[in-house]
Scaffold this active site. Sequence first.
Site, PDB file in Angstrom:
ATOM      1  N   ASN A  10       0.875  -1.179   0.000  1.00 22.69           N
ATOM      2  CA  ASN A  10       0.000   0.000   0.000  1.00 22.69           C
ATOM      3  C   ASN A  10       0.911   1.228   0.000  1.00 22.69           C
ATOM      4  O   ASN A  10       1.501   1.566   1.020  1.00 22.69           O
ATOM      5  CB  ASN A  10      -0.887  -0.035   1.263  1.00 22.69           C
ATOM      6  CG  ASN A  10      -1.667   1.246   1.466  1.00 22.69           C
ATOM      7  OD1 ASN A  10      -1.771   2.073   0.549  1.00 22.69           O
ATOM      8  ND2 ASN A  10      -2.231   1.420   2.651  1.00 22.69           N
ATOM      9  N   LYS A  12       0.148   4.250  -0.269  1.00 30.13           N
ATOM     10  CA  LYS A  12      -0.508   5.430   0.325  1.00 30.13           C
ATOM     11  C   LYS A  12      -0.305   6.661  -0.576  1.00 30.13           C
ATOM     12  O   LYS A  12      -0.259   6.512  -1.792  1.00 30.13           O
ATOM     13  CB  LYS A  12       0.008   5.676   1.741  1.00 30.13           C
ATOM     14  CG  LYS A  12      -0.045   4.432   2.610  1.00 30.13           C
ATOM     15  CD  LYS A  12       0.120   4.748   4.062  1.00 30.13           C
ATOM     16  CE  LYS A  12       0.209   3.451   4.843  1.00 30.13           C
ATOM     17  NZ  LYS A  12       0.056   3.643   6.257  1.00 30.13           N
ATOM     18  N   HIS A  98      -9.446   1.115   5.029  1.00 25.44           N
ATOM     19  CA  HIS A  98      -8.160   1.294   5.721  1.00 25.44           C
ATOM     20  C   HIS A  98      -8.395   2.241   6.905  1.00 25.44           C
ATOM     21  O   HIS A  98      -9.209   3.166   6.817  1.00 25.44           O
ATOM     22  CB  HIS A  98      -7.128   1.874   4.747  1.00 25.44           C
ATOM     23  CG  HIS A  98      -5.740   1.865   5.315  1.00 25.44           C
ATOM     24  ND1 HIS A  98      -5.315   2.807   6.229  1.00 25.44           N
ATOM     25  CD2 HIS A  98      -4.699   1.026   5.121  1.00 25.44           C
ATOM     26  CE1 HIS A  98      -4.063   2.538   6.567  1.00 25.44           C
ATOM     27  NE2 HIS A  98      -3.666   1.461   5.909  1.00 25.44           N
ATOM     28  N   GLU A 100      -6.806   4.652   7.960  1.00 25.71           N
ATOM     29  CA  GLU A 100      -6.596   6.071   7.665  1.00 25.71           C
ATOM     30  C   GLU A 100      -7.828   6.673   6.989  1.00 25.71           C
ATOM     31  O   GLU A 100      -8.127   7.858   7.164  1.00 25.71           O
ATOM     32  CB  GLU A 100      -5.331   6.238   6.812  1.00 25.71           C
ATOM     33  CG  GLU A 100      -4.087   6.024   7.674  1.00 25.71           C
ATOM     34  CD  GLU A 100      -2.856   5.536   6.939  1.00 25.71           C
ATOM     35  OE1 GLU A 100      -2.843   5.560   5.694  1.00 25.71           O
ATOM     36  OE2 GLU A 100      -1.907   5.105   7.619  1.00 25.71           O
ATOM     37  N   GLU A 168      -5.257  -4.989  10.655  1.00 26.21           N
ATOM     38  CA  GLU A 168      -4.235  -3.958  10.846  1.00 26.21           C
ATOM     39  C   GLU A 168      -4.508  -3.208  12.151  1.00 26.21           C
ATOM     40  O   GLU A 168      -5.317  -2.273  12.167  1.00 26.21           O
ATOM     41  CB  GLU A 168      -4.276  -2.972   9.682  1.00 26.21           C
ATOM     42  CG  GLU A 168      -3.983  -3.581   8.343  1.00 26.21           C
ATOM     43  CD  GLU A 168      -3.405  -2.555   7.385  1.00 26.21           C
ATOM     44  OE1 GLU A 168      -2.306  -2.799   6.866  1.00 26.21           O
ATOM     45  OE2 GLU A 168      -4.013  -1.491   7.184  1.00 26.21           O
ATOM     46  N   GLY A 174       2.787   2.096  10.847  1.00 26.62           N
ATOM     47  CA  GLY A 174       3.810   3.127  10.721  1.00 26.62           C
ATOM     48  C   GLY A 174       4.539   3.456  12.015  1.00 26.62           C
ATOM     49  O   GLY A 174       5.234   4.463  12.097  1.00 26.62           O
ATOM     50  N   SER A 214       3.550  -2.294  10.347  1.00 28.81           N
ATOM     51  CA  SER A 214       4.998  -2.363  10.606  1.00 28.81           C
ATOM     52  C   SER A 214       5.637  -3.697  10.226  1.00 28.81           C
ATOM     53  O   SER A 214       6.553  -4.167  10.911  1.00 28.81           O
ATOM     54  CB  SER A 214       5.301  -2.026  12.073  1.00 28.81           C
ATOM     55  OG  SER A 214       4.934  -0.684  12.345  1.00 28.81           O
TER      56      SER A 214
HETATM   57  C1  PEP Z   1      -0.696   0.201   6.206  1.00 32.34           C
HETATM   58  O1  PEP Z   1      -0.948   1.379   6.354  1.00 32.34           O
HETATM   59  O2  PEP Z   1      -1.480  -0.514   5.558  1.00 32.34           O
HETATM   60  C2  PEP Z   1       0.511  -0.334   6.817  1.00 32.34           C
HETATM   61  C3  PEP Z   1       0.508  -1.589   7.121  1.00 32.34           C
HETATM   62  O3  PEP Z   1       1.530   0.540   7.056  1.00 32.34           O
HETATM   63  P1  PEP Z   1       3.004   0.201   7.655  1.00 32.34           P
HETATM   64  O4  PEP Z   1       3.464  -1.079   7.029  1.00 32.34           O
HETATM   65  O5  PEP Z   1       3.838   1.361   7.278  1.00 32.34           O
HETATM   66  O6  PEP Z   1       2.828   0.044   9.126  1.00 32.34           O
END
Ligand code: PEP
Length: 254
Positions: A10, A12, A98, A100, A168, A174, A214
Amino acid sequence: MGRKILIAGNWKMNGLLADGTNLAKGVAEAAKKLGKPQCEFLVCPPFTLLTSVKKALRGAKVALGAQDCHFAEKGAHTGDISPVMLKDCGCQYVILGHSERRANHGESSELVNVKAQAAHAQGLKTIICVGETLAERDEGRALEVCTTQILDSVPESSTWQDTVIAYEPVWAIGTGKIPTTADVEEVHKAIRKTLAKKLGKSNANRMRILYGGSVKPNNAKELLSLEDVDGALIGGASLKVEDFLGIAQNAGVC
Ligand code: PEP
């Protein structure tokens, strides 16, 4: 159960024409060298790069996905992109719900459900995201939050072929923090049980449940070796070819 592992990136709101295309070319080249039949790669760039990334991926076994869509086919929805448009750009997947989008755009599980129905109607596969906040985990509500999001976000008509779930935890995105493997396995099992109630055992057993938050090359092995983890949704580490493919390689699945 023979579920195909999905390694999904992803991107983003990252990438301009030049670096986004280069990243896609790098993923395409690297995926050619890996690519066991039981493993699938996917990249989800921003809308602005879908067409150029599609070209860059030509001939490679890497699928293309978007990060959101509207539920309508077309019309007066300024700034939105429809599932039909995504199909037209060559997308096979779309990420929905997601955290976000849920947090920054107030998207509810009910809206995610309607979007997913619209995406499925156009032949797009959906990656439906669920996950608890840190406060919800601290209150002991992680399972309740995730299973409720599943019940409300996943359309009743969903099948293992058109739907992927991504667990998630919001606090792991992040941040460099990840839950214990026991916690990941507990939530994934609870999600699969909820899917069985909603969609039947056969769909639930074959539906892929990704972990996201992460994921890096150095923690991929322990996360991806868990019984109910069928791949990863990767944010930050999907922006570097060596990290993205390193996750698949270190997990030993691709
Ligand atoms: C995400 O936003 O889908 C995600 C998993 O981000 P990160 O791997 O940076 O934690």
